[in-house]
Design an enzyme around this catalytic site. Structure first.
Site, PDB file in Angstrom:
ATOM      1  N   HIS A   8       0.835  -1.206   0.000  1.00 10.13           N
ATOM      2  CA  HIS A   8       0.000   0.000   0.000  1.00 10.13           C
ATOM      3  C   HIS A   8       0.868   1.254   0.000  1.00 10.13           C
ATOM      4  O   HIS A   8       1.534   1.547   0.999  1.00 10.13           O
ATOM      5  CB  HIS A   8      -0.897  -0.040   1.238  1.00 10.13           C
ATOM      6  N   HIS A  50      -1.305  10.776  -2.683  1.00  6.09           N
ATOM      7  CA  HIS A  50      -2.601  10.440  -2.094  1.00  6.09           C
ATOM      8  C   HIS A  50      -3.454  11.665  -1.804  1.00  6.09           C
ATOM      9  O   HIS A  50      -4.621  11.739  -2.192  1.00  6.09           O
ATOM     10  CB  HIS A  50      -2.390   9.649  -0.796  1.00  6.09           C
TER      11      HIS A  50
END
Length: 243
Positions: A8, A50
């Site tokens: 991730h 992100h």
């Protein structure tokens, strides 16, 4: 079958997220696949960031969509100078033969241009039309239903994941909209409803679960048949699975 370990944002528990160092470490730790988030720069480049802003992850402040690739390339991302482009990460994944899960972030000022640019980039690398979805080196994901629908319309052969923070009433039985291949519940959802994985499988949908670092959660996911397990710590997660 044990879940595949998906890094991730790279091995982000041990290196700055969305940096080459994080992804190199993830591969060294034995990750089965990589995951990234993408946003569009002011001049139309897909970068692996992100947040809407760069404040948390760099030495500067600003909104990604208002900055050019050149401007983002001057920033310090946790000790690594220069933003990671999706094109560069696709190259790294291809070099190591590992799949890449790409999440498009929404809402954004450029809307559907994110998915359009993503499919264009994948097409230049010969990745937009895989022979089968199972063999595709790229999987596209989003929490935005419109984004996943756009990907299906633009590139019908690409596998898609609809990410979920909660189960909509219409999805509780394990079904998904026709434009989503796989389901993407959070691990918190599976703690509350572990049987959901089996219900989704009954309808032909595999499960991608995020973000799983606690050993108890890893064991839960392995026990209920999760196919892909997104984790910030690939080595520790793999060690838990090997017990």
């Amino acid at each position: 079958m044990q879940p595949a370990v998906v890094a991730h944002r790279g091995a982000s528990a041990h290196a700055a997220e969305h940096t080459l160092a994080a992804y190199d470490l993830a591969i060294a730790q034995g990750a089965d696949a990589l995951e990234c988030d993408v946003r569009l720069t002011r001049d139309g480049h897909l970068v692996c960031v992100h947040d809407r802003r760069v404040d948390r992850t760099t030495n500067a402040k600003g909104v990604v969509s208002t900055l050019s690739l050149a401007e983002l390339s001057l920033l310090d991302y946790g000790g690594e100078i220069g933003v990671l482009t999706l094109d560069a990460l696709l190259g790294l994944a291809a070099d190591h033969g590992v799949p890449l899960f790409v999440e498009t972030k929404h809402p954004v000022r450029y809307g559907g241009q994110v998915e359009a640019r993503l499919v264009e980039l994948l097409a230049t690398r010969g990745l937009a039309r895989p022979s089968t979805k199972e063999e595709s080196p790229v999987v596209v994901m989003s929490f935005s239903t419109l984004a996943v629908r756009r990907v299906r319309a633009l590139a019908p052969r690409l596998p898609t994941v609809l990410l979920l923070t909660q189960l909509w009433p219409t999805l509780r039985d394990g079904t998904l909209p026709p434009w989503a291949d796989h389901t993407g519940p959070s691990v918190a959802m599976l703690r509350r409803d572990p049987e959901y994985v089996a219900r989704a499988a009954d309808h032909g949908h595999a499960t991608y679960t995020w973000t799983v670092d606690d050993p108890a959660d890893v064991e839960l996911c392995a026990g209920i048949g999760v196919r892909w397990l997104a984790t910030n710590a690939p080595a520790a997660t793999r060690a838990t699975l090997a017990r």
